[in-house]
Enzyme design. Structure first.
Site, PDB file in Angstrom:
ATOM      1  CE  LYS A 130       3.631   1.588  -3.807  1.00 51.13           C
ATOM      2  NZ  LYS A 130       2.355   1.514  -3.070  1.00 51.13           N
ATOM      3  CE1 TYR A 167       4.114   0.351  -7.155  1.00 57.46           C
ATOM      4  CE2 TYR A 167       6.356  -0.326  -6.601  1.00 57.46           C
ATOM      5  CZ  TYR A 167       4.982  -0.436  -6.422  1.00 57.46           C
ATOM      6  OH  TYR A 167       4.493  -1.339  -5.501  1.00 57.46           O
TER       7      TYR A 167
HETATM    8  P1  NAP Z   1      -3.187  -5.815  -7.016  1.00 54.45           P
HETATM    9  O1  NAP Z   1      -3.291  -7.269  -6.754  1.00 54.45           O
HETATM   10  O2  NAP Z   1      -2.956  -5.320  -8.402  1.00 54.45           O
HETATM   11  O3  NAP Z   1      -4.504  -5.096  -6.399  1.00 54.45           O
HETATM   12  C1  NAP Z   1      -4.638  -3.712  -6.524  1.00 54.45           C
HETATM   13  C2  NAP Z   1      -5.860  -3.264  -5.744  1.00 54.45           C
HETATM   14  O4  NAP Z   1      -5.907  -1.828  -5.818  1.00 54.45           O
HETATM   15  C3  NAP Z   1      -7.161  -3.766  -6.333  1.00 54.45           C
HETATM   16  O5  NAP Z   1      -8.077  -3.986  -5.278  1.00 54.45           O
HETATM   17  C4  NAP Z   1      -7.634  -2.583  -7.199  1.00 54.45           C
HETATM   18  O6  NAP Z   1      -9.046  -2.525  -7.361  1.00 54.45           O
HETATM   19  C5  NAP Z   1      -7.167  -1.429  -6.347  1.00 54.45           C
HETATM   20  N1  NAP Z   1      -6.989  -0.185  -7.087  1.00 54.45           N
HETATM   21  C6  NAP Z   1      -6.168   0.053  -8.141  1.00 54.45           C
HETATM   22  N2  NAP Z   1      -6.301   1.337  -8.547  1.00 54.45           N
HETATM   23  C7  NAP Z   1      -7.212   1.914  -7.719  1.00 54.45           C
HETATM   24  C8  NAP Z   1      -7.775   3.213  -7.622  1.00 54.45           C
HETATM   25  N3  NAP Z   1      -7.432   4.197  -8.497  1.00 54.45           N
HETATM   26  N4  NAP Z   1      -8.701   3.467  -6.669  1.00 54.45           N
HETATM   27  C9  NAP Z   1      -9.075   2.475  -5.802  1.00 54.45           C
HETATM   28  N5  NAP Z   1      -8.581   1.226  -5.853  1.00 54.45           N
HETATM   29  C10 NAP Z   1      -7.659   0.955  -6.803  1.00 54.45           C
HETATM   30  O7  NAP Z   1      -2.019  -5.162  -6.145  1.00 54.45           O
HETATM   31  P2  NAP Z   1      -1.198  -5.746  -4.878  1.00 54.45           P
HETATM   32  O8  NAP Z   1      -0.034  -6.483  -5.388  1.00 54.45           O
HETATM   33  O9  NAP Z   1      -2.130  -6.374  -3.925  1.00 54.45           O
HETATM   34  O10 NAP Z   1      -0.633  -4.369  -4.286  1.00 54.45           O
HETATM   35  C11 NAP Z   1      -1.268  -3.683  -3.205  1.00 54.45           C
HETATM   36  C12 NAP Z   1      -0.332  -2.571  -2.744  1.00 54.45           C
HETATM   37  O11 NAP Z   1       0.905  -3.131  -2.320  1.00 54.45           O
HETATM   38  C13 NAP Z   1       0.006  -1.547  -3.828  1.00 54.45           C
HETATM   39  O12 NAP Z   1       0.102  -0.270  -3.257  1.00 54.45           O
HETATM   40  C14 NAP Z   1       1.375  -2.018  -4.306  1.00 54.45           C
HETATM   41  O13 NAP Z   1       2.104  -0.961  -4.870  1.00 54.45           O
HETATM   42  C15 NAP Z   1       1.965  -2.502  -3.015  1.00 54.45           C
HETATM   43  N6  NAP Z   1       3.075  -3.448  -3.201  1.00 54.45           N
HETATM   44  C16 NAP Z   1       2.889  -4.625  -3.831  1.00 54.45           C
HETATM   45  C17 NAP Z   1       3.965  -5.481  -3.989  1.00 54.45           C
HETATM   46  C18 NAP Z   1       3.840  -6.808  -4.679  1.00 54.45           C
HETATM   47  O14 NAP Z   1       4.882  -7.450  -4.863  1.00 54.45           O
HETATM   48  N7  NAP Z   1       2.666  -7.268  -5.048  1.00 54.45           N
HETATM   49  C19 NAP Z   1       5.220  -5.110  -3.508  1.00 54.45           C
HETATM   50  C20 NAP Z   1       5.368  -3.903  -2.856  1.00 54.45           C
HETATM   51  C21 NAP Z   1       4.285  -3.069  -2.707  1.00 54.45           C
HETATM   52  P3  NAP Z   1      -9.794  -3.167  -8.673  1.00 54.45           P
HETATM   53  O15 NAP Z   1      -9.759  -4.647  -8.473  1.00 54.45           O
HETATM   54  O16 NAP Z   1     -11.179  -2.623  -8.610  1.00 54.45           O
HETATM   55  O17 NAP Z   1      -9.011  -2.726  -9.861  1.00 54.45           O
END
Ligand code: NAP
Length: 248
Positions: free
Chosen positions: A159, A155
């Site tokens: 990133k 990851y």
């Molecule tokens: P999440 O709640 O797990 O949601 C992930 C989203 O990505 C869902 O809409 C999912 O769609 C979609 N997705 C996953 N794989 C995909 C693919 N191959 N093609 C198209 N769509 C895909 O994640 P989140 O926490 O909101 O994270 C969003 C972003 O922020 C990510 O890049 C993550 O790495 C980054 N981030 C998150 C955090 C955190 O603490 N949460 C921190 C730093 C960075 P489905 O529902 O259809 O599966």
């Protein structure tokens, strides 16, 4: 901020941070294209919420890691909506584990979705944005891409790759009036972090000066700013939204 008349594609716009970004951009007047890969119910619900509030939305299913599917999907989006002004590379997954035990498939899956996915989507908007002579590309990276984290080598590599991609493209595309920036969230309360064991959450909270996780809306605000004309002279930059846990 006013995004009226703009079309925004948000990958992974169906849940968590992506959903909050869709709702925020739509509330500022943008037409939002909500992408998802597996849960159509969640994506449809976001579209309904946008439309219920008087906004415009479209839902497109594609796997960001599948370059042929991305090319086709963006062709359809351009045919249906005429232009793309904002691309938010948000879709992301984790496959955590110590490197010694990390399977090659866990490495490949994370790199393919989080980094190659952004490559695929940027490739698809590059030419139309250059022709328009305007555009805003915003990638959701992570504090982990800057600071690293034991158990997240895949990851963190993906990133960090997004960070380099953003900086290089910012230089390539600046003369075409296309800005390329990133938002680096810390720990945000979404499905991705919800299942962490309480002990791990406690350790994380200890590292955050604000002593609380962020919300998806905290990220949406930073994305909206970078997508707006207020950020027209900002490119190759990252906004850290992390409660003070890392100061880049
Ligand atoms: P999440 O709640 O797990 O949601 C992930 C989203 O990505 C869902 O809409 C999912 O769609 C979609 N997705 C996953 N794989 C995909 C693919 N191959 N093609 C198209 N769509 C895909 O994640 P989140 O926490 O909101 O994270 C969003 C972003 O922020 C990510 O890049 C993550 O790495 C980054 N981030 C998150 C955090 C955190 O603490 N949460 C921190 C730093 C960075 P489905 O529902 O259809 O599966």
């Amino acid at each position: 901020m006013d995004l009226s008349g703009k079309v925004a594609v948000v990958t992974g716009g169906s849940r968590g941070i992506g959903k909050a970004v869709c709702l925020r951009l739509a509330s500022l007047g943008a037409t939002v294209i909500i992408n998802y890969v597996s849960r159509s119910d969640a994506a449809d619900a976001v579209a309904k919420e946008v439309e219920g509030a008087g906004g415009k939305a479209g839902v497109y299913r594609f796997n960001v890691a599948d370059s042929a599917a991305v090319t086709e999907a963006f062709k359809s989006i351009l045919a249906d909506h005429g232009r793309i002004d904002i691309l938010v590379n948000n879709a992301g997954i984790t496959r955590d584990g110590l490197f010694m035990k990390m399977k090659e498939s866990d490495w490949d899956d994370v790199l393919n979705v989080n980094l190659k996915g952004a490559y695929n989507c940027i490739k698809a908007v590059n030419r139309p944005m250059m022709k328009q002579r305007s555009g805003s590309i915003i990638s959701i990276t992570s504090v982990i891409g800057f600071a690293g984290n034991a158990g997240q080598a895949n990851y963190s590599a993906a990133k960090a790759g997004l960070i380099g991609l953003t900086r290089s493209l910012a230089k390539e595309l600046a003369s075409r009036n296309i800005t390329v920036n990133g938002v680096a969230p810390g720990y945000i309360d979404t499905d991705m972090t919800r299942d962490l064991p309480d002990a791990v959450k406690d350790i994380i909270l200890n590292e955050i000066p604000m002593k609380t996780m962020g919300s998806p809306e905290d990220i949406a605000g930073a994305v909206a700013f970078l997508a707006s004309d207020d950020a027209r002279y900002i490119t190759g930059q990252f906004i850290h939204v992390n409660g003070g846990m890392y100061m880049g």
